[in-house]
Design a protein around this motif. Structure first.
Motif: not given
Length: 305
Positions: A209-232
Motif C-alpha cells: 500500500s503505497g511504499r509500505e509492504v505488509y506480510r500476511l499469513q492467510p487462513r487458507a482453508w482451501m488451496s490449489t496449484n491451479n489458478g483457474d480452480v482457485a478462481r472458480q
C-alpha cells in the motif's frame, strides 16, 4: 602443420589458382599483388609445403597445391552455407520455439498471441507447455518463459512485457455471509483460498500500500496449484483470493467478484525470460516483440474504481 590456416588465406589461394597469376588475382580481390604474395607465403608456411610453381608468365599448382585447392573450395563452400544458415536464423522467423508459462495465463493471454504469431510467420513451429511450477529453461530445453510475478533469475535475460498486479477479491455471496473486511488484519478471521503457483505461496501474502509492504499469513482453508480452480472456488463463495488483475477483471466487471481492500495489492509484472540475445534468433525476437505489442491490451481491462 601446427594450426589451421586462416580462411582469408584460403580465399586468396583459390583466387590465384583460378586466375592463374598474382596480378589478376590482386585485381579481382581489389588488393595489391604484394598482399597476395604475402598471404600465399604465409599459407605455404602454415601448411609446411609449396603450393604454387611460379614462372615469369603464370603460376601453376603443385600436387600439394591441387590437394589444398580441393579442400579449400570445400571448406569455403561449407563456410558460406554456415553463414547463410546463420543469417536466415537471425533474419527469418522459422523453426521450433518452445515456450512455457502458467496454465491460466497461458490459456487466457499467451495462446491468442501465439495464434497471431503463427498466422504471421507460417514457418514457425510453436510448442507451448503450461506448467504451474518453477521451470529451468536450460535443463528443460525451453526457449522462452512468460513469467507472471516473481524476479527473473539474474543469469537469464528478461524483458518486461506488461504491468500487472494481484488484488484481493471475493464473491458477493461470501461477503454477505462473512462480512467485508475493512482492515488488513481482519483477513486473519476470514476464510481464504490459497494458490501454490510459480512464485505464489498459499502460506504468506505480501501486499503493498503505497511504499509500505505488509506480510500476511492467510487462513487458507482451501488451496490449489491451479489458478483457474482457485478462481472458480472464489466464484462459488468459498473465501477471499489473491489473484492477478488480468485473471479476474471480467468477473469484477460483471459483478461476479468484488475487490476487497482495494488500497492493497501485490506487484506481479509480466516478463519474457530467455537465455539468448534476441538479435541472434529471428523466431525468438518475433515472438517476444509480438507479445510485448499485444499482451498489455490483453492483460489490462479498465480498472474499476
Amino acid at each position: 602443420m601446427n594450426h589451421l590456416p586462416p580462411f582469408k588465406d584460403l580465399r586468396v589461394f583459390t583466387c590465384v589458382a583460378h586466375c592463374g597469376g598474382f596480378k589478376l588475382a590482386a585485381q579481382q580481390l581489389a588488393v595489391s599483388p604484394a598482399y597476395v604474395s604475402k598471404r600465399i607465403a604465409l599459407l605455404e608456411e602454415t601448411l609446411g609445403t609449396r603450393l604454387l610453381l611460379r614462372s615469369a608468365r603464370q603460376v601453376s599448382l603443385t600436387r600439394e597445391g591441387e590437394i589444398t585447392l580441393r579442400w579449400a573450395q570445400s571448406l569455403l563452400s561449407d563456410m558460406a552455407q554456415l553463414q547463410g544458415e546463420l543469417n536466415r536464423e537471425q533474419q527469418v522467423p522459422a523453426g521450433r520455439l518452445r515456450i512455457t508459462t502458467s496454465t491460466g495465463f497461458g490459456t487466457r493471454c499467451v495462446a491468442p498471441v501465439l495464434s497471431h504469431l503463427v498466422s504471421r510467420y507460417p514457418l514457425l513451429d510453436i510448442e507451448l507447455e503450461l506448467l504451474d511450477r518453477p521451470v529451468d529453461l536450460v535443463s528443460e530445453g525451453f526457449d522462452l518463459e512468460l513469467l507472471v510475478g516473481g524476479e527473473p533469475a539474474p543469469d537469464l535475460i528478461a524483458r518486461r512485457l506488461a504491468s500487472n498486479r494481484r488484488i484481493l477479491c471475493a464473491a458477493p455471496s461470501y461477503l454477505a455471509r462473512a462480512g467485508t473486511p475493512t482492515r488488513l488484519d481482519e483477513l486473519r478471521q476470514h476464510r481464504c483460498i490459497g494458490i501454490r503457483e510459480r512464485d505464489q505461496s498459499d502460506g504468506h501474502w505480501h501486499l503493498a500500500s503505497g511504499r509500505e509492504v505488509y506480510r500476511l499469513q492467510p487462513r487458507a482453508w482451501m488451496s490449489t496449484n491451479n489458478g483457474d480452480v482457485a478462481r472458480q472456488w472464489c466464484l462459488d463463495g468459498h473465501g477471499i483470493m489473491l489473484r492477478s488483475l488480468w485473471n479476474v477483471q471480467r468477473e469484477l466487471a460483471s459483478g461476479a467478484l468484488r475487490q476487497v481492500l482495494p488500497e492493497f495489492s501485490q506487484p506481479a509484472d509480466i516478463y519474457a525470460v530467455y537465455t539468448r540475445r534476441l538479435d541472434t534468433s529471428a523466431r525468438l525476437r518475433a515472438c517476444v516483440d509480438l507479445l510485448a505489442a499485444e499482451l498489455p491490451a490483453l492483460c489490462s481491462w479498465p480498472v474499476l474504481p
